[in-house]
Design an enzyme around this catalytic site. Structure first.
Site, PDB file in Angstrom:
ATOM      1  CG  HIS A  54      -1.963  -1.069   1.199  1.00  0.00           C
ATOM      2  ND1 HIS A  54      -3.157  -0.983   0.514  1.00  0.00           N
ATOM      3  CD2 HIS A  54      -1.946  -2.287   1.782  1.00  0.00           C
ATOM      4  CE1 HIS A  54      -3.840  -2.117   0.684  1.00  0.00           C
ATOM      5  NE2 HIS A  54      -3.129  -2.915   1.441  1.00  0.00           N
ATOM      6  CG  ASN A 127      -7.985  -4.430   0.916  1.00  0.00           C
ATOM      7  OD1 ASN A 127      -7.119  -3.553   0.890  1.00  0.00           O
ATOM      8  ND2 ASN A 127      -7.728  -5.672   1.279  1.00  0.00           N
ATOM      9  CE1 TYR A 337      -1.811  -4.936   7.950  1.00  0.00           C
ATOM     10  CE2 TYR A 337      -2.463  -2.658   7.626  1.00  0.00           C
ATOM     11  CZ  TYR A 337      -2.374  -3.949   7.166  1.00  0.00           C
ATOM     12  OH  TYR A 337      -2.830  -4.252   5.920  1.00  0.00           O
TER      13      TYR A 337
END
Length: 501
Positions: A54, A127, A337
């Site tokens: 991303h 998403n 993350y």
């Protein structure tokens, strides 16, 4: 008009911002020219590592407003009353491309929202598709490597992509969506968003429900064909940024409605699919969308780097009343993350303006580390550990999450291929897509795996055959005929469907 004085980063006034200090007009530069050294040293450090996944993204700020009562599902304070609001920050992105990649490439789009609530920041990191390619994070690094560059050629490798997908049959659902009309949204303002994972909510009585988050686009759903995208990329690689920035700048504020699907905790054992499998959708006829609130993005960040590039979204950012689930991909992302942000941005990444809570007071005992630019001594420097007798913050048992009613033996449960992996893509192919959409899917798929070796093509066609014989036959025919020319895609009326939402 009197202008402010230019200074160094330490605040000293700068006499010149044009020339270096030298030993005479033709002499060498002096090492003591600390202002030159500072200017060059800062330039060398202006870039930070781009996101591994991303990397290319676009963002905006806005407001979330609660429009419907869901207190029977959650005790989260943001949902305690219709009309509650909070600031939000979003970042949309492509998955595979690097920071300089073209916006209008065929790819899944990231769709992440940060809600600055009074109980802390709540992040939904998803998403523009309700599902994903794999259901176990153990395969995620392998999958991402197939989307990046080949170690020898340094080129993108369709061979690697389809070779991997053919060995992971659960990926065919997501690949079908990716190769369908929705594979290239016109821009972020014309696509849906999803939390994708299964999360949980619990109410004031401790009752838990499993939930899916859906961000329903309030603009038309619009997509490009391969040909339209290729033509656009030839004139601009920044089409998404241009469209999004200009729309907001001109007062055309994009909106999404937050909806949830809800499943009582006990029902997870009764449905005929795994509700925690990221490669599966929840059928809408069994679990209809429930409206919750409206998101409006009405502000372009004053500084893109500060608010978008520094934005750090993580599923680990949750608030009381919203929790996780046994979704294996979600469980891994809760760690990975936040860990990626600590590497990319630094130890105290959540103190940066984009990530710092706005409505909640920060009280934690995190200590020192690089870039410690804030204080948190709670008014007493002796309260730097816990428990202490100096009035430092303490845990609040009232926000404890109720226990999960799921148990099992610890093991590495092997993935077993079953027809369950083909049921939903089969429904998507046969019941949702019309003949024209199937034809474009065949051509898009043929174009994507055209460069692959014949053995890889056959392995992938065998997967498509298990979805439906017509699927494999249509892709094979398009590949053999070299027929990959797709006309313009009609604007969708966006009738909600089970397999492509």
């Amino acid at each position: 008009m009197t202008k402010d004085r230019l200074t160094t980063s330490a605040g000293a006034p700068v006499p010149s911002n044009n020339t270096s200090a030298t030993a005479g007009p033709r002499g060498p530069v002096m090492l003591e020219d600390y202002q030159l050294v500072e200017k060059l040293a800062h330039q060398n450090r202006e870039r930070i590592p781009e996101r591994v996944v991303h990397a290319k993204g676009w963002g905006a700020e806005g407001t979330f407003t609660v429009t419907h009562d869901i207190t029977k599902y959650t005790c989260a304070k943001i949902f305690s009353q219709v009309g509650n609001t909070c600031d939000i920050l979003s970042r949309w992105s492509t998955v595979a491309g690097e920071l300089g990649a073209a916006d209008a490439e065929r790819d899944v789009r990231g769709f992440s929202i940060k809600f600055y609530t009074e109980e802390g920041n709540w992040d939904v990191v998803g998403n523009n598709t309700p599902i994903f390619f794999v259901r176990d994070a153990f395969k995620f690094p392998d999958f991402i490597r197939t989307q990046k560059r080949h170690p020898k050629t340094n080129l993108r490798s369709p061979e690697a992509m389809f070779d991997f997908w053919a060995a992971q049959p659960e990926s065919v659902h997501q690949v079908t969506i990716l190769m369908s009309d929705r594979g290239i949204p016109v821009n972020p303002m014309h696509m849906h968003g999803y939390g994708s994972h299964t999360y949980s909510m619990w109410n004031a009585q401790g009752g838990r429900h499993w939930v899916k988050f859906h961000f329903r686009c309030q603009q038309e759903i619009k997509n490009y064909s391969n040909g339209e995208a290729e033509k656009l990329i030839g004139s601009t690689r920044e089409s998404y940024q241009e469209d999004l920035y200009n729309a907001i700048d001109e007062g055309q504020f994009p909106k999404w409605e937050l909806n949830i699907q809800v499943m009582p905790e006990e029902q997870a054992n009764d449905v005929d699919f795994n509700p925690f499998d990221l490669t599966k959708v929840w059928p809408h006829d069994q679990f209809p969308l429930i409206p919750v609130g409206m998101l409006e993005f009405n502000k372009n960040p004053e500084n893109y780097f500060q608010m978008v590039e520094n934005a750090a979204f993580s599923p680990s950012n949750k608030i009381p009343g919203i929790g996780f689930s046994p979704d294996k991909m979600l469980q891994a992302r809760v760690f990975s993350y936040a860990d990626a942000h600590r590497y990319r941005l630094g130890t105290h990444y959540e103190a940066l303006p984009a990530n710092a809570p706005k409505a909640a007071k920060l009280n934690h005992y995190h200590k020192d580390g690089s870039m410690r630019f804030f204080t948190n001594d709670f008014g007493n420097p002796d309260a730097y550990y816990e428990p202490n007798q100096y009035g430092g913050p303490v845990a609040d048992p009232s926000v404890k999450e109720p226990p999960l009613k799921i148990s099992g033996d610890m093991d590495r449960y092997e993935q077993v291929e079953t027809d369950a992996d083909y049921v939903q893509p089969r429904k998507l192919y046969t019941e949702v897509l019309d003949a024209a959409q199937r034809d474009r899917l065949h051509k898009n798929m043929a174009a994507a795996f055209g460069p692959c070796s014949q053995p890889v093509k056959e392995r992938w066609l065998a997967v498509l055959e298990k979805v439906h014989p017509d699927y494999a036959a249509g892709v094979r025919a398009a590949d053999e005929a070299g027929d990959t020319d797709v006309n313009a895609i009609p604007v969708s009326d966006d009738t909600p469907v089970d397999s492509n939402d």
